[in-house]
Design an enzyme around this catalytic site. Structure first.
Site, PDB file in Angstrom:
ATOM      1  N   LYS A  22       0.859  -1.251   0.183  1.00  0.00           N
ATOM      2  CA  LYS A  22       0.053   0.150   0.182  1.00  0.00           C
ATOM      3  C   LYS A  22       0.753   1.316   0.015  1.00  0.00           C
ATOM      4  CE  LYS A  22      -1.601   1.533   4.308  1.00  0.00           C
ATOM      5  NZ  LYS A  22      -1.360   2.940   4.438  1.00  0.00           N
ATOM      6  N   ASN A  23       1.971   1.459   1.025  1.00  0.00           N
ATOM      7  CA  ASN A  23       2.724   2.703   1.097  1.00  0.00           C
ATOM      8  C   ASN A  23       3.670   2.836   0.031  1.00  0.00           C
ATOM      9  OD1 ASN A  23       1.147   3.024   3.335  1.00  0.00           O
ATOM     10  ND2 ASN A  23       2.698   2.459   4.886  1.00  0.00           N
ATOM     11  N   CYS A 124      -5.214  12.188  12.661  1.00  0.00           N
ATOM     12  CA  CYS A 124      -6.015  10.834  12.974  1.00  0.00           C
ATOM     13  C   CYS A 124      -5.581  10.188  14.070  1.00  0.00           C
ATOM     14  CB  CYS A 124      -5.832  10.118  11.719  1.00  0.00           C
ATOM     15  SG  CYS A 124      -3.975   9.552  11.761  1.00  0.00           S
ATOM     16  N   ARG A 129      -0.366  14.685  13.041  1.00  0.00           N
ATOM     17  CA  ARG A 129       0.359  14.640  11.849  1.00  0.00           C
ATOM     18  C   ARG A 129       0.235  15.740  10.767  1.00  0.00           C
ATOM     19  NH1 ARG A 129      -1.490   8.655   9.482  1.00  0.00           N
ATOM     20  NH2 ARG A 129       0.328   8.889   8.292  1.00  0.00           N
ATOM     21  N   ASP A 314       4.765   1.088  11.964  1.00  0.00           N
ATOM     22  CA  ASP A 314       3.561   0.154  11.334  1.00  0.00           C
ATOM     23  C   ASP A 314       3.377  -1.228  12.047  1.00  0.00           C
ATOM     24  OD1 ASP A 314       3.016   2.572  10.219  1.00  0.00           O
ATOM     25  OD2 ASP A 314       3.418   2.070   8.191  1.00  0.00           O
ATOM     26  N   ARG A 406      -8.251  -1.219   4.416  1.00  0.00           N
ATOM     27  CA  ARG A 406      -7.286  -0.099   4.044  1.00  0.00           C
ATOM     28  C   ARG A 406      -5.917  -0.797   3.622  1.00  0.00           C
ATOM     29  NH1 ARG A 406      -5.413   4.392   7.604  1.00  0.00           N
ATOM     30  NH2 ARG A 406      -4.344   4.804   5.693  1.00  0.00           N
TER      31      ARG A 406
END
Ligand code: UD1
Ligand code: PEP
Length: 429
Positions: A22-23, A124, A129, A314, A406
């Site tokens: 994803k990243n 979030c 952030r 993460d 996600r």
């Protein structure tokens, strides 16, 4: 809203294929804005965040074609992006609020068409952030930036111009935004204290294939010699090291034997080191890496999150889940985000013994967790609860699994194929 039901206690055994990251995929998709020719991405994961980024690009006028057909919300593993015409330079609040990485269109839009209006992403669950480094760096490149009505309004009336930018601390997203903007700036840009996460290297490789001139790949100093235009290319998205790390822990926490395929074990080196310290056996195989935990109980191992190649933030929540059932104590320290412990109260509900002291969590292992209804609060907190559920006695229901969607493709299917008792329950509050 969907939830996931897990009946814990089964050792996982089998093969788990690792998808595209994803990243890595999110900035690569944004890079499609930098050229009027076609950028084709392969090994694209099928995830909610990818769908959101594709929607965002589509409303900028990018034609997104999946596997030869129009995407229509069903992105596949091969996606062609055609940004021949950028028809709209606004990234609206309703898409940006779903996914902070939407900010990654700012640099490419400015560089390509000289203007962009991007909704401020806001905070979030894991922290405030801010995006100050992105904005300051773009100003250093000559952009004029105003904040108005919740939007970043950026213009580059005389185009972007290369500059020497020293970032005060490491930011993955700011490095990506500035890197992309600098590829089309006039002259040379030096990014000092750039992030070295593998996803940045992947972006550099793709931009280079598109004709960008970048030196210093995988180092903390990137030098970008701007070019007048970029061309089309085809690029395969890097494997997902966080998905891989999560499944490695699934093997260890259940006392199982799993082989993760489709990635280079070095990509998750810091996680594998900690897993070994905790008592798992790691073997590099021809197609990936095998994680076995068959001898004795898990042992406590301290971790501190760091920028790459350190232990990734993460993976912090998932490693904490592992430590809840390890013998002895472990200190888990979070240095990247100020509020990334939302999983702690939920793990408490399953019988974990965790005490928070500022940025550290002292985890004292318990012999067994017990299943409970728990709520996902963010993406990696969600996966830590799934891992805890796999190890717990009895039934765990993880609600709000849209967070999980996600970042994990087919998580139930991948775990069930290795023997987990896991089912998605559709609907509900
Ligand atoms: C889509 C994506 O790739 N997301 C990853 C990316 O997020 P993201 O790119 O948002 O993370 P950053 O590396 O920018 O954030 C690191 C720290 O810097 C702070 N900061 C960042 C930018 C800025 O302008 N000002 C500022 O203060 C952040 O609040 C955070 O405390 O890297 C994080 C750190 O590895 C990962 O957890 C995320 O999964
Ligand atoms: C924090 C994460 O993602 P994002 O930056 O997109 O919120 C993550 O992938 O764990």
């Amino acid at each position: 809203m969907d939830s996931i039901r897990i009946r814990g206690g089964r050792p996982l055994e089998g093969i788990i294929p690792i998808g595209g990251a994803k990243n890595a995929a999110l900035p690569l998709l944004a890079a499609g804005l930098l050229t009027e020719e076609t950028l084709t991405l392969t090994n694209l994961p099928h995830l909610a965040d990818i769908t959101t980024m594709v929607k965002l690009l589509a409303q900028h006028g990018v034609v997104c074609t999946m596997n030869g057909g129009h995407s229509g919300g069903h992105e596949g593993r091969v996606l062609a992006l055609d940004a021949g015409q950028i028809t709209n330079t606004t990234a609206p609040y309703d898409l940006v609020r779903k996914m902070r990485a939407s900010i990654l269109v700012l640099g490419p839009l400015l560089a390509r068409v000289g203007e962009a209006q991007v909704s401020l992403p806001g905070g979030c669950a894991i922290g405030t952030r801010p995006v100050d480094l992105h904005l300051k760096g773009l100003e250093d490149l000559g952009a004029v930036i105003e904040l108005d009505g919740g939007y970043i309004r950026a213009t580059a009336p005389r185009g972007l111009k290369g500059a020497h930018i020293r970032m005060p601390f490491v930011s993955v997203g700011a490095t990506e935004n500035l890197l992309m903007a600098a590829t089309l700036a006039y002259g040379t840009t030096v990014l000092d204290n750039a992030a070295r996460e593998p996803e940045i290297g992947d972006l550099v490789r793709c931009l280079t294939a598109m004709g960008a001139r970048i030196e210093g790949i995988d180092t903390e100093t990137l030098t970008i010699h701007g070019v007048a235009r970029l061309h089309g290319a085809e690029h395969s998205v890097l494997p997902d090291r966080i998905e891989a790390g999560t499944y490695a822990i699934a093997g260890a926490i259940t006392g199982g034997d799993v082989e993760l395929t489709g990635l280079d074990a070095a990509l998750i080196g810091s996680v594998l080191e900690k897993l070994e310290e905790a008592g798992a056996r790691i073997t590099v195989t021809d197609r990936g890496v095998r994680i076995v935990r068959d001898q004795g109980p898990l042992r406590g191992a301290d971790v501190m999150t760091q920028v790459y190649p350190g232990f990734p933030t993460d993976m912090q929540a998932q490693f904490m889940a592992l430590m809840t059932v390890a013998e002895g104590a472990a200190m888990v320290t979070e240095t990247i985000f100020e509020n990334r412990f939302m999983h702690v109260p939920e793990l408490h509900r399953m019988g974990a013994n965790i005490v928070l002291h500022g940025a550290s969590a002292l985890v004292r292992g318990v012999p067994k967790l017990t299943g409970a209804p728990v709520m996902a609060t963010d993406l990696r907190a969600s996966s830590s609860l799934v891992l805890a559920g796999l190890a717990a006695r009895g039934e765990t229901i993880v609600s709000r699994v849209y967070h999980l969607d996600r970042g994990y493709e087919n998580i139930e299917a991948k775990l069930a194929a290795c023997g987990a008792d896991i089912t998605r329950l559709t609907g509900g509050a």
